[in-house]
Design a protein around this motif. Structure first.
Motif, mmCIF file in Angstrom:
data_model
loop_
_atom_site.group_PDB
_atom_site.id
_atom_site.type_symbol
_atom_site.label_atom_id
_atom_site.label_comp_id
_atom_site.label_asym_id
_atom_site.label_seq_id
_atom_site.Cartn_x
_atom_site.Cartn_y
_atom_site.Cartn_z
ATOM 1 N N UNK A 295 -11.577 -9.691 -45.799
ATOM 2 C CA UNK A 295 -10.163 -9.291 -45.689
ATOM 3 C C UNK A 295 -9.753 -8.402 -46.859
ATOM 4 N N UNK A 296 -10.225 -8.740 -48.056
ATOM 5 C CA UNK A 296 -9.893 -7.922 -49.226
ATOM 6 C C UNK A 296 -10.568 -6.561 -49.128
ATOM 7 N N UNK A 297 -11.844 -6.540 -48.726
ATOM 8 C CA UNK A 297 -12.550 -5.267 -48.577
ATOM 9 C C UNK A 297 -11.875 -4.364 -47.552
ATOM 10 N N UNK A 298 -11.288 -4.966 -46.545
ATOM 11 C CA UNK A 298 -10.625 -4.181 -45.498
ATOM 12 C C UNK A 298 -9.158 -3.922 -45.799
ATOM 13 N N UNK A 299 -8.731 -4.324 -46.992
ATOM 14 C CA UNK A 299 -7.378 -4.042 -47.485
ATOM 15 C C UNK A 299 -6.310 -4.519 -46.502
ATOM 16 N N UNK A 300 -6.431 -5.776 -46.105
ATOM 17 C CA UNK A 300 -5.444 -6.387 -45.237
ATOM 18 C C UNK A 300 -4.207 -6.781 -46.039
ATOM 19 N N UNK A 301 -3.191 -7.212 -45.353
ATOM 20 C CA UNK A 301 -1.991 -7.766 -45.995
ATOM 21 C C UNK A 301 -2.227 -9.264 -46.142
ATOM 22 N N UNK A 347 5.153 -3.052 -45.413
ATOM 23 C CA UNK A 347 4.243 -2.578 -44.354
ATOM 24 C C UNK A 347 2.856 -2.199 -44.860
ATOM 25 N N UNK A 348 2.689 -2.009 -46.181
ATOM 26 C CA UNK A 348 1.402 -1.552 -46.706
ATOM 27 C C UNK A 348 0.515 -2.738 -47.091
ATOM 28 N N UNK A 349 -0.718 -2.409 -47.460
ATOM 29 C CA UNK A 349 -1.646 -3.454 -47.904
ATOM 30 C C UNK A 349 -1.134 -4.086 -49.183
ATOM 31 N N UNK A 350 -1.348 -5.393 -49.327
ATOM 32 C CA UNK A 350 -0.966 -6.090 -50.553
ATOM 33 C C UNK A 350 -1.725 -7.396 -50.640
#
Length: 1283
Positions: A295-301, A347-350
């Motif tokens: 999930x972090x590698x794919x820059x999810x929220x 709305x962005x990755x965080x």
């Protein structure tokens, strides 16, 4: 007396940026007791917190400093972004000077470090609000990450504690002593929370937690009006502790009752690691850890949840550490207070963190979130418009290996310490626990890093470094179909884009080092090949044996048989492929037994109070004295620790205002560890110096160069280009230059001359430009052929007849031959028939045994069928194959491979076969692209070696063939050949701490612009791909001892390479012009001295252990090109003369050019001194070697003429011979030639045609082999048999 430094110099801050006391506002407390008395404590509502006090360094005022004569107390503290907090009744602080009454400070003006928002800080320190308790609660700690608008992070550690609410207790009303009032009975059970927050530029989570724990034990004994002073003293201590430089030296400070350890980062590229990395492994199963990493590698929220505020930051930071050197590029807020929950709607990755109480609320209100419950160890997804968040799995093999390694970790300290006695000393017990944690952290880092390398290792095979291109499409084609979704999502992230930038810049970070350490020998060999990759027989076998597993164990390469030239092969294994595979699978699940690097502790001295300028000055003096003492106790060659002490003492001297001493300490980092040199700080220090100070500094020889480095030399005005392009097919017509660039970007071929021939082939009979459609067809044809080759599956019966390193490069259609019906297969060594029906193997011929190849036609009924005929040396029957439409292409390909093999044998250079393979595959692609009657003629433009064999008789002279053993190409994979400037052979030394392959003998090859490539001299394979020593030409190299190789450069620097780590982290900068030569003392023991010379006539003697100059002298004339040590004298070649000097610089003899030659325009180029008391020399423009007797240099020299020699470049002595490298003529063509002269008879024994270009350098490998390097037209290294 401390020097006065410029107030413009901004000094590095210590560990502390800010310390604050927070709690309920005074206004809300005024009526709190009355409310508590009437309604009870349980009915009190939560209070809004605020900042009560702020403490920002420096803590010594200018007045204090001036009174004590220490004018450096506030030196260089530039004003930062300010937030002013006005109080109704400012409290006077109890500060006294050396004498006199207390002074009331100036009106409060709080200067807050950037990135710390005092308005938001109270909410973060009390994320759940300020709640009054009926009884004192346990002290609690949590952690903050604060980010400014530029993305710079600071880190906070917050300790909450409770104090009872009494009348006047918590009111900061300016009273200077405690006046207890009559307690109100109804409020006796009121306890209010307060928080102390420490903000630092470094994530010292555990250390600052320990510091605050010590502070709280002290605060509980303080009266209310004493709290501020106690916190201020605490903050002052932290502000005076310097941050440790990267490396093994950790700082220890006595905070009473605990000894606090501040660990240094492992290296300049790594972050500070002061947390327990196994926390997530205690909270989540390994499969869930992988899911979160994905999930972090794919820059999810992503939102973490826990009922423990401390775990939110610690667990999130652990996951950041797991992915190092990949870095999270988006908002990182591991703690959200109750008032900040709306942030999760972004709305962005965080990556954010919330209290577990808000789990349901967040999951319902926000869409598309990854919800990670730390307490339950679960990962879920909130509902989104697409119904679910699609998170694919990590590639299977990498995941399985990671899970097995995590399961083998020992995560519980209790199990580790079960057999140990209980420690009766608090700090001793903590030290044992810290050592266990350090080892576990190291194992976890290795495990996660291996995961990243396993997932992203093959990215480098699809990079073009010259044009900074990544071919993502082709990379995806090499992945398993089930992994495509994973890679597609990861490749599109900012995190991966930054990772690509680092790869294209060849950054040697943790990922690159792990990749290098764990690559197989096959990958190492592939790095030397210029032909395209195809699956080897061994890989095909391993796929059949186990479709998922690739052995991780490094394979050993045997010493090549120099009598028989062949392409590099993997050594045969004792066991079968299946057994090897199973063993490798068993081993892959265990954690590598990697011990953490040794660490050392340095104890910071006590800080005395009251904190006035005199005390600060005394503290800095004590710290500098302790560092000096520690340096005195070190062995001179312990440069690793010595560098850290120099760095810290340099910082202390800056704090004291002693700029000259600080620069001297920082200058010493060149000789100890240039990797931690604070370039920006040194530049600011020099710029801040006054004119007299600058003049004084420039009078010190060791500082003159340092100052010129930071001021005089032009620095890069613009940031280097670090863009990354994804490969795209061209959309416009291409001329030759653009076509070369596009082909290189595509990864098909990199050699410019080969691409020129390809351009000619694709533009035969038309305008000399290539349209986008033709390029697209060619590219697709090449890639389709490549993909088909990856799918080749040979029967076991066939593979038994092939070498493990062989690859099938071309398969024909099914054809009729005189050996049966089947498909003709071409490898890099042979042709064989893959029979149909029952699959079988019939050998046609190896390329070495082919005598003739021709295409003809045979009659069949009324038709003429094109047929390929191959005559083989060992067989009477001629091989015939009815190849029909493929016949002309196969005729071209077989002849090219035959010619390539013939040239490889004639020149003992396997690279010819690799180049021939490339030509053959390009022919195939050209024919497939053009599909026209003229396609074969176009493809014939690529028959480079076949034409060379017919047009030029390439057979080398018999003497050359007998002496030449092998050739290697250090420029393999480059777009153009590079000149070999210097060669150095170093024998192997078996060190128990080293890997076996690191103990092998090595060949060091210096190429252009400071590139150094290292070969394993036991297998002639690349041990270390090129790394840089500066950017200028390398003039000389020498092995100073078993651990160091010294490299002299055109830029006047001597670079020192550590042979164990293969890194260059030391520089000697005492020369002022190009370093021309380096020599070591001969003797039984390890050399203790190295002599270096520069072109301006300077000769320096160095102590190898201390790296200090033990003596120096200057020749009266410049032009010094080389030196030799003979009979206790230094022989110095200056071009116009050869001077014999004592090691102290006194002239004893001189051989002048004008006294021996009537033509004074010549000059000495090279010379050697022989044990037979002879001086051998070569002169510019002369084709003779001149020999003087050392007993009488005045006698005319003997002359040894060298036939057809144009220019002598270098010479070395090997046993009783002198080898002379030159440029000369052979059959009327300029070549690189070597003349082997017998030292006794002084006659030329051999004349070797060595290279296509000038022989630029020679070196001896233990007098068994001689190695020669050529100029940039060829750029190869020849290995010759010494006699």
């Amino acid at each position: 007396m401390a020097e006065a430094a410029s107030p413009h110099l901004s000094l590095p801050s210590g560990l502390l940026e800010l310390c604050a006391l927070l709690g309920a506002p005074r206004d809300s407390l005024r009526g709190l007791e009355q409310v508590a008395q009437k309604k009870g404590v349980r009915n009190l509502s939560a209070l809004d917190p605020e900042v009560l006090s702020v403490f920002v360094p420096p803590f010594v005022s200018k007045e204090d400093s001036q009174m004590t004569g220490a004018n450096c107390g506030t030196l260089g503290k530039t004003r930062r972004r300010s937030f002013r907090k006005k109080r109704e009744k400012p409290r006077p602080e109890q500060w006294k000077g050396p004498s006199g009454p207390p002074r009331v400070p100036e009106p409060e003006d709080i200067t807050v470090p950037g990135g710390v928002d005092l308005l938001a800080l109270p909410q973060l320190c009390f994320p759940g609000g300020v709640c009054v308790a009926t009884e004192p609660k346990e002290d609690r700690v949590h952690f903050l990450v604060l980010t400014d608008v530029c993305g710079n992070r600071t880190y906070g550690v917050v300790a909450q504690y409770y104090r009872p609410l009494h009348d006047e207790y918590c009111f900061y009303n300016g009273k200077t002593h405690w006046e207890p009032s009559r307690p109100v009975m109804g409020a006796a059970g009121c306890f209010l929370p307060f928080a102390v927050c420490v903000v630092s530029r470094f994530p010292y989570y555990n250390s600052l937690k320990d510091c605050l724990s010590c502070l709280l034990t002290h605060l509980k004994l303080c009266k209310d009006f004493e709290v501020d002073n106690a916190i201020k003293d605490f903050a002052a201590k932290l502000s005076l502790i310097p941050s440790p430089p990267p490396g093994p030296l950790h700082l220890v400070f006595n905070m009473k009752p605990l000894q606090i350890v501040f660990p240094a980062r492992a290296d300049p590229e790594s972050p500070v690691l002061d947390l327990d990395l196994h926390l997530p492994l205690l909270c989540f199963r390994p499969e869930k850890v992988l899911q979160i990493l994905t999930c972090i590698l794919m820059e999810q929220r992503i939102v973490f949840f826990s009922s423990d505020w401390a775990l939110l930051t610690l667990v999130a930071e652990c996951f950041m550490a797991y992915l190092h050197p990949l870095q999270w590029q988006h908002p990182f807020v591991p703690i959200l207070s109750d008032q900040m929950l709306d942030f999760v709607m972004a709305p962005t990755s965080f990556l954010m963190g919330c209290h577990l109480d808000h789990f349901e609320e967040v999951s319902k209100e926000a869409d598309g979130l990854v919800l990670i419950n730390i307490d339950h160890g679960s990962v879920t997804y909130s509902k989104s418009a697409n119904n679910s968040v699609d998170i694919p799995d990590v590639p299977l093999l990498a995941a399985q290996t990671f899970i097995q390694r995590v399961q083998s970790l020992q995560l519980h300290h209790e199990l580790h310490a079960a057999h140990l006695c209980s420690s009766t000393d608090l700090n001793e017990g903590r030290a044992h626990r810290r050592a266990w944690q350090q080892k576990l952290n190291c194992q976890i880092q290795q495990t996660t890093l291996q995961l990243l390398v396993s997932v992203f290792r093959d990215v480098k095979n699809h990079l073009n470094y010259e044009h900074r291109v990544f071919n993502s499409e082709e990379f995806l084609k090499t992945r398993a179909p089930g992994d495509h979704q994973f890679y597609k999502q990861v490749l599109d992230t900012y995190m991966f884009h930054s990772f690509l930038k680092a790869r294209l810049s060849r950054r040697m970070d943790a990922f690159a080092q792990m990749d290098l350490d764990t690559q197989s020998e096959e990958d190492r060999i592939n790095g030397m090949l210029i032909s395209p990759r195809r699956p080897t027989v061994e890989k095909i076998a391993s796929r059949k044996s186990s479709p998922l597993h690739i052995p991780h164990r490094r394979m050993v390469v045997s010493m090549p048989d120099l009598q028989d030239i062949a392409t590099p092969e993997l050594a045969p294994r004792n066991s079968s492929l299946r057994l090897t595979d199973t063993a490798g699978c068993r081993g892959s699940g265990t954690v590598l037994n990697v011990l953490p690097k040794s660490t050392y502790m340095f104890k910071i001295p006590e800080i005395h109070f009251p904190l006035v300028g005199q005390c600060v000055q005394a503290y800095h003096a004590d710290l500098a004295a302790l560092l000096t003492k520690a340096m005195g106790l070190l062995a001179p060659d312990n440069s690793l620790l010595l560098a850290r002490y120099f760095y810290l003492r340099g910082l202390v001297h800056l704090m004291q205002g002693q700029l000259l001493n600080a620069l001297l300490d920082f200058q010493n980092l060149y000789k100890t560890d240039i990797g931690i040199f604070p370039a920006d700080l040194v530049k600011r220090t020099v710029e801040s110096m006054s004119a007299p100070e600058r003049a004084q500094a420039e009078r010190a020889p060791e500082l003159m160069r340092l100052i010129s480095e930071v001021l005089d030399k032009p620095h890069e005005a613009s940031k280097p280009d670090d863009h990354v392009k994804n490969f795209e097919l061209p959309k416009k017509h291409m001329q030759l230059g653009d076509f070369v660039k596009r082909v290189q970007e595509s990864g098909i071929v990199r050699d410019a001359s080969t691409i020129h021939r390809l351009f000619e082939a694709l533009t035969v009979g038309q305008q000399k430009q290539i349209d986008p459609e033709t390029f697209k067809d060619f590219y697709n044809c090449w890639k389709e052929t490549e993909a088909e080759a990856q799918e080749v599956s040979l029967p076991w019966l066939v593979m038994e007849h092939l070498d493990k390193s062989e690859c099938v490069y071309k398969l024909s259609s099914s054809v009729k031959t005189n050996l049966g019906v089947g498909k003709i297969a071409m490898t890099q060594k042979r042709l064989f028939l893959l029979t149909e029906g029952r699959p079988g193997y019939v050998e046609i011929s190896t390329f070495r045994n082919i005598e003739e190849v021709r295409n003809t036609t045979i009659a069949f009924l009324l038709r003429r069928i094109p047929t390929l005929k191959i005559k083989v040396a060992s067989k009477k029957e001629v091989f015939e194959a009815n190849l029909k439409t493929e016949c002309d292409l196969w005729h071209l390909m077989v002849k090219e491979m035959w010619a390539g093999k013939k040239l490889a044998d004639d020149h003992k250079d396997p690279q010819y076969v690799q180049q021939a393979l490339t030509n053959v595959l390009l022919m195939d692609a050209v024919v497939g692209t053009l599909q026209s009657p003229g396609a074969i003629y176009a493809a014939s433009k690529l028959s480079y070696f076949d034409k060379m064999r017919h047009e030029l008789p390439m057979a080398l002279p018999k003497t050359t063939l007998e002496t030449l053993k092998h050739k290697i190409n250090p420029s393999a994979g480059e777009t153009l050949p590079q000149a070999v400037d210097v060669l150095l052979y170093t024998p192997g030394h078996l060190d128990p701490a080293e890997k076996v392959e690191n103990a092998h003998p090595k060949l060091w090859c210096a190429l252009s612009e400071g590139k150094v490539t290292v070969f394993d001299a036991s297998s002639w394979t690349v041990h270390q791909h090129s790394f840089k020593v500066g950017t200028a030409k390398v003039n000389c190299m020498v092995m100073a001892d078993q651990n160091q190789v010294w490299v002299g450069s055109e830029d006047s620097v001597i670079y020192i390479i550590n042979v164990h780590s293969m890194s260059c982290n030391k520089q000697l900068t005492d020369h002022r012009s190009s370093v021309m030569d380096l020599i070591v003392q001969d003797g039984q023991k390890a050399p203790s001295e190295v002599y270096s010379c520069s072109v301006d006539g300077t000769v320096l003697a160095w102590n190898v252990r201390t790296l200090r100059v033990t003596s120096r002298f200057q020749l009266p004339s410049g032009g010094l090109t080389s030196i030799r040590l003979h009979g206790g004298r230094l022989w110095c070649c200056t071009g116009s003369s050869i001077m014999v000097m004592t090691t102290n610089g006194f002239l004893r003899q001189e051989l002048k050019i004008e006294e021996n030659f009537t033509d004074t325009s010549t000059s000495f180029l090279a010379f050697q001194l022989l044990p037979e008391e002879q001086l051998w020399a070569a002169c510019a423009g002369r084709s003779e070697v001149y020999i003087w007797s050392l007993k009488d240099l005045a006698q005319p020299p003997e002359r040894v003429p060298l036939e057809e020699c144009s220019e002598i470049v270098c010479m070395i002595r090997v046993k009783k011979q002198v080898w002379v490298g030159s440029r000369g003529l052979w059959q009327g063509t300029p070549k690189g030639k070597i003349y082997v002269i017998d030292a006794e008879s002084k006659t030329v024994e051999k004349e070797l045609v060595a290279h296509m270009d000038t022989v630029r350098t020679l070196c001896s490998a233990e007098d068994r082999y001689v190695l020669s390097g050529s100029g940039k037209e060829e750029g190869k290294i020849a290995i010759w048999k010494g006699e």
